[in-house]
Design a protein around this motif. Sequence first.
Motif, PDB file in Angstrom:
ATOM      1  N   UNK A  38       0.886  -1.213  -0.095  1.00 51.82           N
ATOM      2  CA  UNK A  38      -0.087  -0.154   0.043  1.00 51.82           C
ATOM      3  C   UNK A  38       0.877   1.285   0.150  1.00 51.82           C
ATOM      4  N   UNK A  39       0.762   1.886  -0.980  1.00 54.13           N
ATOM      5  CA  UNK A  39       1.480   3.306  -1.381  1.00 54.13           C
ATOM      6  C   UNK A  39       0.837   4.556  -0.686  1.00 54.13           C
ATOM      7  N   UNK A  40       1.315   5.215   0.219  1.00 52.76           N
ATOM      8  CA  UNK A  40       0.702   6.585   0.865  1.00 52.76           C
ATOM      9  C   UNK A  40       1.739   7.765   0.391  1.00 52.76           C
ATOM     10  N   UNK A  44      -1.807  10.020   2.497  1.00 49.60           N
ATOM     11  CA  UNK A  44      -3.138   9.455   1.906  1.00 49.60           C
ATOM     12  C   UNK A  44      -2.885   8.286   1.189  1.00 49.60           C
ATOM     13  N   UNK A  45      -3.738   7.119   1.410  1.00 50.98           N
ATOM     14  CA  UNK A  45      -3.463   6.021   0.327  1.00 50.98           C
ATOM     15  C   UNK A  45      -3.516   6.505  -0.976  1.00 50.98           C
ATOM     16  N   UNK A  76       5.106   6.884   2.054  1.00 53.97           N
ATOM     17  CA  UNK A  76       5.129   5.950   3.034  1.00 53.97           C
ATOM     18  C   UNK A  76       4.794   4.489   2.128  1.00 53.97           C
ATOM     19  N   UNK A  77       5.251   3.532   2.435  1.00 52.98           N
ATOM     20  CA  UNK A  77       4.703   2.180   1.985  1.00 52.98           C
ATOM     21  C   UNK A  77       4.556   1.189   3.214  1.00 52.98           C
ATOM     22  N   UNK A  78       3.426   0.576   2.989  1.00 54.67           N
ATOM     23  CA  UNK A  78       3.235  -0.603   3.893  1.00 54.67           C
ATOM     24  C   UNK A  78       3.009  -1.720   3.168  1.00 54.67           C
ATOM     25  N   UNK A  79       3.870  -2.849   3.908  1.00 57.08           N
ATOM     26  CA  UNK A  79       3.713  -4.253   3.465  1.00 57.08           C
ATOM     27  C   UNK A  79       2.940  -5.165   4.211  1.00 57.08           C
TER      28      UNK A  79
END
Length: 173
Positions: A38-40, A44-45, A76-79
């Motif tokens: 998910x890239x923010x 914001x996503x 920001x990137x969430x894995x």
Amino acid sequence: PPEVAAADLILPSKVRVSQGFSADLHVASSVGTGAKIVIYKDGYASAEMHATLKAGDNTIRIPGLYFREKGFHSVDVAVRAEEGADTQVENNTVKSLVIVPGEARVLYVDADEAQQSYLKSALELEGMQVETRPASGVPQTLADLLNFDVLILSNVPADQVGQRSPLKAMFVQ
């Protein structure tokens, strides 16, 4: 235990307004697994993608990033690994900053001043700041040349460049 960790996010240090760029996400994984990325942008996503992680180090290219306003921006990137493939979610997010200094500044020098409006309009539609000059307006100092990101010379004779111009070396054979 199985573990997935976002290790680093590599971005260009500077990009222009509306200039597309890619990021490289480095992920360490102790197991092979699928993951949702998910890239923010600025909190914001903005996009999601899926990746298949192998055990070890993984590099995932994130394409299609851009910012429409100048300034400092964060990515920001969430894995999010598949269930059972990760034990600590605290290390699954990574953040990086990029500077967006504003629109590209273009100096367009053309011997045919009547034709300048066409290319100038097209460049401005792409979000660039364009300054037009006649053939006699070639920068004569390095300081003048460095005020621009792009220089376009169109049908400018070499004798119009001037002896002291930083561009003179380009015309000397």
